[in-house]
Design a protein around this motif. Structure first.
Motif, PDB file in Angstrom:
ATOM      1  N   GLU A  44       0.655  -1.218  -0.125  1.00  0.00           N
ATOM      2  CA  GLU A  44       0.017   0.114  -0.040  1.00  0.00           C
ATOM      3  C   GLU A  44       0.782   1.297   0.028  1.00  0.00           C
ATOM      4  O   GLU A  44       0.214   2.458  -0.139  1.00  0.00           O
ATOM      5  N   GLY A  45       2.256   1.195  -0.051  1.00  0.00           N
ATOM      6  CA  GLY A  45       3.020   2.120  -0.133  1.00  0.00           C
ATOM      7  C   GLY A  45       3.580   2.679   1.384  1.00  0.00           C
ATOM      8  O   GLY A  45       4.357   3.829   1.393  1.00  0.00           O
ATOM      9  N   TYR A  46       3.299   2.079   2.268  1.00  0.00           N
ATOM     10  CA  TYR A  46       3.988   2.252   3.542  1.00  0.00           C
ATOM     11  C   TYR A  46       5.255   1.560   3.965  1.00  0.00           C
ATOM     12  O   TYR A  46       5.496   0.517   3.648  1.00  0.00           O
ATOM     13  N   ASP A  47       6.072   2.414   4.321  1.00  0.00           N
ATOM     14  CA  ASP A  47       7.453   1.526   4.922  1.00  0.00           C
ATOM     15  C   ASP A  47       7.519   1.325   6.401  1.00  0.00           C
ATOM     16  O   ASP A  47       7.205   1.918   7.389  1.00  0.00           O
ATOM     17  N   VAL A  48       6.930   0.049   6.501  1.00  0.00           N
ATOM     18  CA  VAL A  48       6.762  -0.495   7.952  1.00  0.00           C
ATOM     19  C   VAL A  48       7.671  -1.579   8.394  1.00  0.00           C
ATOM     20  O   VAL A  48       8.277  -2.047   7.479  1.00  0.00           O
ATOM     21  N   GLU A  49       7.734  -1.585   9.516  1.00  0.00           N
ATOM     22  CA  GLU A  49       8.543  -2.557  10.219  1.00  0.00           C
ATOM     23  C   GLU A  49       7.903  -3.223  11.360  1.00  0.00           C
ATOM     24  O   GLU A  49       7.880  -2.408  12.341  1.00  0.00           O
ATOM     25  N   VAL A  50       7.897  -4.485  11.682  1.00  0.00           N
ATOM     26  CA  VAL A  50       7.128  -4.983  13.084  1.00  0.00           C
ATOM     27  C   VAL A  50       8.437  -5.328  13.733  1.00  0.00           C
ATOM     28  O   VAL A  50       9.404  -5.920  13.183  1.00  0.00           O
ATOM     29  N   LEU A  51       8.418  -4.710  14.887  1.00  0.00           N
ATOM     30  CA  LEU A  51       9.611  -4.525  16.038  1.00  0.00           C
ATOM     31  C   LEU A  51       9.843  -6.285  16.322  1.00  0.00           C
ATOM     32  O   LEU A  51       8.652  -7.026  16.677  1.00  0.00           O
ATOM     33  N   LYS A  52      10.996  -6.857  16.355  1.00  0.00           N
ATOM     34  CA  LYS A  52      11.296  -8.233  17.178  1.00  0.00           C
ATOM     35  C   LYS A  52      12.177  -8.116  18.057  1.00  0.00           C
ATOM     36  O   LYS A  52      12.505  -9.248  18.767  1.00  0.00           O
ATOM     37  N   ASN A  53      12.425  -7.043  18.620  1.00  0.00           N
ATOM     38  CA  ASN A  53      13.312  -6.831  19.950  1.00  0.00           C
ATOM     39  C   ASN A  53      12.331  -7.219  21.258  1.00  0.00           C
ATOM     40  O   ASN A  53      11.296  -6.701  21.213  1.00  0.00           O
ATOM     41  N   ASP A  54      13.001  -8.505  21.761  1.00  0.00           N
ATOM     42  CA  ASP A  54      12.071  -8.722  22.876  1.00  0.00           C
ATOM     43  C   ASP A  54      12.972  -9.386  24.124  1.00  0.00           C
ATOM     44  O   ASP A  54      12.593 -10.436  24.889  1.00  0.00           O
ATOM     45  N   SER A  55      13.861  -8.741  24.368  1.00  0.00           N
ATOM     46  CA  SER A  55      14.719  -9.002  25.547  1.00  0.00           C
ATOM     47  C   SER A  55      14.238  -8.564  26.626  1.00  0.00           C
ATOM     48  O   SER A  55      13.421  -7.624  26.641  1.00  0.00           O
ATOM     49  N   ARG A  56      15.025  -8.697  28.008  1.00  0.00           N
ATOM     50  CA  ARG A  56      14.551  -8.243  29.207  1.00  0.00           C
ATOM     51  C   ARG A  56      14.750  -6.583  29.204  1.00  0.00           C
ATOM     52  O   ARG A  56      14.014  -5.990  29.968  1.00  0.00           O
ATOM     53  N   ALA A  57      15.654  -6.167  28.355  1.00  0.00           N
ATOM     54  CA  ALA A  57      15.792  -4.752  28.248  1.00  0.00           C
ATOM     55  C   ALA A  57      14.707  -3.984  27.865  1.00  0.00           C
ATOM     56  O   ALA A  57      14.460  -2.839  28.116  1.00  0.00           O
ATOM     57  N   VAL A  58      13.814  -4.609  26.924  1.00  0.00           N
ATOM     58  CA  VAL A  58      12.534  -4.083  26.509  1.00  0.00           C
ATOM     59  C   VAL A  58      11.656  -3.985  27.755  1.00  0.00           C
ATOM     60  O   VAL A  58      11.165  -2.813  27.758  1.00  0.00           O
ATOM     61  N   ILE A  59      11.521  -4.895  28.411  1.00  0.00           N
ATOM     62  CA  ILE A  59      10.666  -4.664  29.936  1.00  0.00           C
ATOM     63  C   ILE A  59      11.136  -3.815  30.842  1.00  0.00           C
ATOM     64  O   ILE A  59      10.457  -3.011  31.249  1.00  0.00           O
ATOM     65  N   ASP A  60      12.680  -3.566  31.104  1.00  0.00           N
ATOM     66  CA  ASP A  60      13.064  -2.737  31.948  1.00  0.00           C
ATOM     67  C   ASP A  60      12.855  -1.223  31.151  1.00  0.00           C
ATOM     68  O   ASP A  60      12.676  -0.247  32.211  1.00  0.00           O
ATOM     69  N   GLU A  61      12.997  -1.020  29.995  1.00  0.00           N
ATOM     70  CA  GLU A  61      12.642   0.145  29.258  1.00  0.00           C
ATOM     71  C   GLU A  61      11.327   0.478  29.508  1.00  0.00           C
ATOM     72  O   GLU A  61      11.070   1.737  29.998  1.00  0.00           O
ATOM     73  N   GLY A  62      10.448  -0.460  29.362  1.00  0.00           N
ATOM     74  CA  GLY A  62       8.897  -0.094  29.668  1.00  0.00           C
ATOM     75  C   GLY A  62       8.621   0.339  31.108  1.00  0.00           C
ATOM     76  O   GLY A  62       7.933   1.308  31.444  1.00  0.00           O
ATOM     77  N   LEU A  63       9.281  -0.304  32.002  1.00  0.00           N
ATOM     78  CA  LEU A  63       9.232  -0.129  33.366  1.00  0.00           C
ATOM     79  C   LEU A  63       9.749   1.354  33.887  1.00  0.00           C
ATOM     80  O   LEU A  63       9.108   2.146  34.741  1.00  0.00           O
ATOM     81  N   LYS A  64      10.560   2.043  33.023  1.00  0.00           N
ATOM     82  CA  LYS A  64      11.163   3.316  33.320  1.00  0.00           C
ATOM     83  C   LYS A  64       9.818   4.397  32.971  1.00  0.00           C
ATOM     84  O   LYS A  64       9.971   5.678  33.119  1.00  0.00           O
ATOM     85  N   HIS A  65       9.068   4.068  31.993  1.00  0.00           N
ATOM     86  CA  HIS A  65       7.958   5.068  31.415  1.00  0.00           C
ATOM     87  C   HIS A  65       6.474   4.736  31.820  1.00  0.00           C
ATOM     88  O   HIS A  65       5.939   5.535  31.623  1.00  0.00           O
ATOM     89  N   VAL A  66       6.254   3.524  32.418  1.00  0.00           N
ATOM     90  CA  VAL A  66       4.880   2.984  32.430  1.00  0.00           C
ATOM     91  C   VAL A  66       4.978   2.430  33.504  1.00  0.00           C
ATOM     92  O   VAL A  66       5.575   1.520  34.044  1.00  0.00           O
ATOM     93  N   HIS A  67       3.800   2.928  34.581  1.00  0.00           N
ATOM     94  CA  HIS A  67       3.729   2.393  36.076  1.00  0.00           C
ATOM     95  C   HIS A  67       3.275   0.993  35.603  1.00  0.00           C
ATOM     96  O   HIS A  67       2.294   0.395  35.111  1.00  0.00           O
ATOM     97  N   ASN A  68       3.610   0.102  36.798  1.00  0.00           N
ATOM     98  CA  ASN A  68       3.261  -1.353  36.426  1.00  0.00           C
ATOM     99  C   ASN A  68       1.952  -1.635  36.597  1.00  0.00           C
ATOM    100  O   ASN A  68       1.178  -2.560  36.096  1.00  0.00           O
ATOM    101  N   ASP A  69       1.183  -0.630  37.545  1.00  0.00           N
ATOM    102  CA  ASP A  69      -0.488  -0.978  37.784  1.00  0.00           C
ATOM    103  C   ASP A  69      -0.961  -0.427  36.438  1.00  0.00           C
ATOM    104  O   ASP A  69      -2.211  -0.735  36.398  1.00  0.00           O
ATOM    105  N   THR A  70      -0.583   0.258  35.413  1.00  0.00           N
ATOM    106  CA  THR A  70      -1.129   0.614  34.313  1.00  0.00           C
ATOM    107  C   THR A  70      -1.559  -0.448  33.410  1.00  0.00           C
ATOM    108  O   THR A  70      -2.696  -0.843  33.186  1.00  0.00           O
ATOM    109  N   CYS A  71      -0.801  -1.216  32.856  1.00  0.00           N
ATOM    110  CA  CYS A  71      -1.195  -2.349  32.037  1.00  0.00           C
ATOM    111  C   CYS A  71       0.132  -3.118  31.694  1.00  0.00           C
ATOM    112  O   CYS A  71       0.904  -2.458  31.045  1.00  0.00           O
ATOM    113  N   TYR A  72       0.228  -4.290  31.800  1.00  0.00           N
ATOM    114  CA  TYR A  72       1.478  -5.021  31.242  1.00  0.00           C
ATOM    115  C   TYR A  72       1.698  -4.799  29.771  1.00  0.00           C
ATOM    116  O   TYR A  72       2.799  -4.442  29.285  1.00  0.00           O
ATOM    117  N   PRO A  73       0.851  -5.032  28.722  1.00  0.00           N
ATOM    118  CA  PRO A  73       0.627  -4.929  27.532  1.00  0.00           C
ATOM    119  C   PRO A  73       1.232  -3.575  27.215  1.00  0.00           C
ATOM    120  O   PRO A  73       2.010  -3.606  26.182  1.00  0.00           O
TER     121      PRO A  73
END
Length: 418
Positions: A44-73
């Motif tokens: 359709e003309g979009y330059d898209v990329e589905v992210l595949k990074n799934d290390s523990r570093a991803v979860i730790d990065e999320g914890l820096k910005h999203v409160h655990n009570d908000t939603c794990y997804p």
């Protein structure tokens, strides 16, 4: 004196001209279906990329910005975005993020402002697009034409069939890797149908997918079948469920992952039900009912193809799921995945899949109520039903989650022995 960034009003807006200049990053929420949808969007003309990074570093990065009570997804999605943007792989002045919004009574409706808040300090120039059908984020919504919407529906059907056939093939393949080759062939075939403009020939394409997997030689060994239900992100996403599908395969099980189209039909029929239960807009309900009838008819035709070919058990008929739900919960219970969770657990039990992992993100109250809360009722209805509810959150270790599932599998193997 510190300054506060107003991420609620001052943020970069997406406009149509960026389609030609920006790469769009998509979190890996649906690993099976995105195999096709990613290529479809490129066509359709979009330059898209589905992210595949799934290390523990991803979860730790999320914890820096999203409160655990908000939603794990949400934590996983934000972490995957931030980890990717910090990788140095992308031109930050020409990169955008795309996320879906349910628009219902779920925290997913608030993902966009949470993502913008996370971006505001380090990546203030990265716009966030919203894909939704609820009128949210009108100034930064992904342009959805009827034609593209139709293509996405077909892509979901094909993704469901590939996932369904693969999981009924992989545990029994006599030649290692044969099911993976069949998967790649089937995905390529579906993508080529979109490229050639022949994607609407869904009966032909779906039968080719079935035959591709049916050609793989399989043993007749009896294995434990394990259904996976729950909140949609941890149900499908490898990052969210610690690669649950792969773990079940490594344990010699056959994973049974319900079709994504069931969730789509669930969302559509809830709008129709809103008219009956609460007197919502009659015209909107009428349109949604027409869409529902169209998609359900396609689903029934696909089920007939599975039954006619005979190699694989077909996906569930959504109308049967609705009847299963009525045995446990009223269809007005629609927060989160609501009545769909007990409906799927009941349907699985009725189709020789009594062993079930109910995957729940920590803090997702609606899904805990509709999931865990329905377990006792279901066990009273189906005496052999063997359900384990597993919480997924940053503090829950993979070892503990897998040990709980292993206890369920021990019971399942005992039952097979009997």
């Amino acid at each position: 004196m510190s300054t506060t960034v107003d991420y609620t009003n001052s943020y970069p807006k997406w406009d149509k001209s960026m389609k030609a200049t920006h790469k769009i990053l998509i979190p890996d929420m649906l690993p099976w279906h995105f195999l096709i949808i990613q290529e479809l969007l490129k066509l359709e003309g979009y330059d898209v990329e589905v992210l595949k990074n799934d290390s523990r570093a991803v979860i730790d990065e999320g914890l820096k910005h999203v409160h655990n009570d908000t939603c794990y997804p949400c934590l996983c999605v934000v972490g995957q975005y931030l980890d990717a943007l910090k990788s140095g792989k992308y031109d930050l002045d020409h990169t955008a993020l795309l996320i879906t919004q349910s628009g219902g009574g779920c925290r997913a409706s608030n993902y966009v402002p949470l993502i913008r808040k996370a971006l505001s300090a380090e990546f203030p120039n990265v716009p966030v697009l919203s894909l939704n059908f609820s009128g949210l984020e009108k100034d930064s919504s992904f342009e959805m034409t009827f034609n593209l919407l139709l293509k996405l529906a077909y892509a979901i059907f094909y993704g469901d069939s590939i996932m369904w056939c693969y999981n009924q093939t992989k545990p029994y393949e006599t030649e290692e890797g044969a099911a993976d080759i069949a998967r790649d062939v089937a995905v390529k075939y579906a993508v080529e149908a979109f490229a050639k403009g022949k994607y609407k020939k869904y009966k032909k394409i779906n039968m080719e997918i079935i035959r591709t997997f049916a050609a793989v030689k399989r043993s007749k060994e009896k294995k434990v079948k394990v259904g996976v239900v729950g909140e949609i992100y941890v149900k499908y996403a490898h990052l969210g469920n610690n690669r649950l599908e792969e773990f079940l395969l490594s344990e010699g099980c056959e994973p049974v992952i319900p079709a994504l189209m069931d969730f789509v039909l669930y969302c559509i029929i809830n709008v129709v039900n809103d008219r009956d239960f609460y007197g919502h807009n009659k015209t909107v309900a009428f349109i949604y009912k027409l869409v529902y009838k169209l998609l359900h008819r396609m689903q029934k035709n696909i089920i007939k193809q599975f039954e006619k070919e005979g190699s694989f058990f077909p996906v569930h008929d959504f109308e049967h799921l609705r009847k299963c739900a009525d045995k446990v919960l009223n269809q007005g219970v629609k927060m989160g995945e609501g009545w769909l969770i007990p409906a799927e657990m009941a349907a699985l039990a009725e189709t020789d899949v009594p062993n079930i992992v109910c995957a729940q993100p920590f803090g997702c109250l609606p899904n805990h109520i509709a999931g865990k809360g329905a377990v006792r009722t279901l066990k009273n209805m189906y005496k052999d039903e063997n359900i384990v509810a597993v919480d997924y959150d940053p503090s829950a270790t993979k070892v503990n989650q897998e040990n709980r599932i292993k206890l369920m599998l021990a019971t399942a193997r005992e039952n097979i022995g009997k």
